[in-house]
Motif scaffolding. Structure first.
Motif, PDB file in Angstrom:
ATOM      1  N   GLY A   1      -5.863  78.007  99.878  1.00  0.00           N
ATOM      2  CA  GLY A   1      -6.405  78.978 100.822  1.00  0.00           C
ATOM      3  C   GLY A   1      -5.845  80.375 100.681  1.00  0.00           C
ATOM      4  N   ASP A   2      -4.933  80.569  99.760  1.00  0.00           N
ATOM      5  CA  ASP A   2      -4.333  81.877  99.496  1.00  0.00           C
ATOM      6  C   ASP A   2      -4.782  82.320  98.106  1.00  0.00           C
ATOM      7  OD1 ASP A   2      -2.728  84.075  98.937  1.00  0.00           O
ATOM      8  OD2 ASP A   2      -0.892  83.157  99.725  1.00  0.00           O
ATOM      9  N   PRO A   3      -5.633  83.334  97.997  1.00  0.00           N
ATOM     10  CA  PRO A   3      -6.155  83.718  96.681  1.00  0.00           C
ATOM     11  C   PRO A   3      -5.156  84.391  95.759  1.00  0.00           C
ATOM     12  CG  PRO A   3      -6.968  85.213  98.372  1.00  0.00           C
ATOM     13  CD  PRO A   3      -6.242  84.105  99.089  1.00  0.00           C
ATOM     14  N   ARG A   4      -3.966  84.709  96.247  1.00  0.00           N
ATOM     15  CA  ARG A   4      -2.973  85.338  95.386  1.00  0.00           C
ATOM     16  C   ARG A   4      -2.514  84.381  94.293  1.00  0.00           C
ATOM     17  NH1 ARG A   4       1.762  86.979  99.255  1.00  0.00           N
ATOM     18  NH2 ARG A   4       1.221  84.886 100.043  1.00  0.00           N
ATOM     19  N   ALA A   5      -2.194  84.928  93.141  1.00  0.00           N
ATOM     20  CA  ALA A   5      -1.649  84.122  92.052  1.00  0.00           C
ATOM     21  C   ALA A   5      -0.317  83.517  92.484  1.00  0.00           C
ATOM     22  CB  ALA A   5      -1.454  84.985  90.809  1.00  0.00           C
TER      23      ALA A   5
END
Length: 245
Positions: free
Chosen positions: A187-191
């Motif tokens: 749910g967190d699009p950060r790498a």
């Protein structure tokens, strides 16, 4: 010693370049990759080239192996019939598209990758011992999680595959998942990548320009690009859909 482990890049060069910039800040002594470099992204050749040119050691992932194991599809469908649709997309659509983009010399480079990598009490593998496809989820029972990896006799075990990072500190060894650079599922699009400093692991999240990656995807000829773009934006898995939505 500081060790960085990044995995599951999935052809997302935009995210990988952001992680490389973060590595310039954290300055690890060793960088390792945990597999699934090329599949399901529009710049797989560039991802492989960046990693190989930097000389980063690492391991084979299941979607890497899928590039040369088309004959495994019937057996996999028989074992998991509910996943037939997804498996057919992976084997029959993504695999040939990715092969065409990376060429045979990069496939040869991938085929030389080992299943496990060991360094100073650390064991890195893509999923679980002897299996590139099956791995515990982040919410697994601690006893079951430890049983899966206890036979590796390691101080720290790092696996990948699930695209969901976590750190579990057991009584005798630590188990970590590095998450995914290019296609997070939490749910967190950060790498996401893992940084181990003097045997102490930390999950690092790195902002990258998701919309720039989406534009690259949508301008490409990669199959199911709208589906992949939606997962990049959400930072989680969604069921596949056709290009007409």
């Amino acid at each position: 010693m500081r060790i960085a482990i990044l995995s599951d890049i999935h052809g997302n060069l935009t995210a990988l370049e952001a992680v490389v910039a973060d590595l310039d800040l954290t300055k690890p002594d060793l960088v390792l990759q945990g597999g699934d470099l090329a599949f399901s992204g529009c710049q797989p050749a560039e991802v492989i080239d960046l990693i190989s040119q930097r000389g980063w050691d690492g391991v084979l992932g299941n979607t890497d192996e899928m590039l040369w194991t088309a004959e495994a599809l019937p057996q996999m469908i028989a074992a998991a019939p509910k996943l037939e649709g997804l498996l057919r997309i992976l084997f029959e659509t993504f695999a040939p598209a990715t092969r065409a983009l990376i060429g045979e010399h990069r496939i040869a480079w991938l085929r030389r990758l080992p299943a496990e990598f060991r360094h100073d009490g650390l064991v890195l593998l893509h999923a679980s011992p002897g299996n590139l496809w099956r791995a515990p989820l982040d919410g697994s029972d601690p006893a079951s999680l430890e049983k899966t990896y206890a036979g590796l006799n390691a101080r720290t075990v790092v696996y990948c595959h699930t695209h969901r990072p976590f750190i579990h500190r057991g009584a005798s060894f630590t188990i970590c998942n590095s998450g995914s650079v290019g296609a997070p599922y939490d749910g967190d699009p950060r790498a996401s990548y893992l940084l181990i400093d003097n045997h102490q692991p930390e999950v690092r999240r790195v902002e990258y320009d998701v919309e720039a990656e989406v534009r690259r995807l949508l301008a490409s000829n990669y199959p199911y690009k709208h589906w992949l773009a939606e997962m990049r934006r959400r930072g989680t898995y969604v069921p596949p859909f056709e290009e007409n939505g």
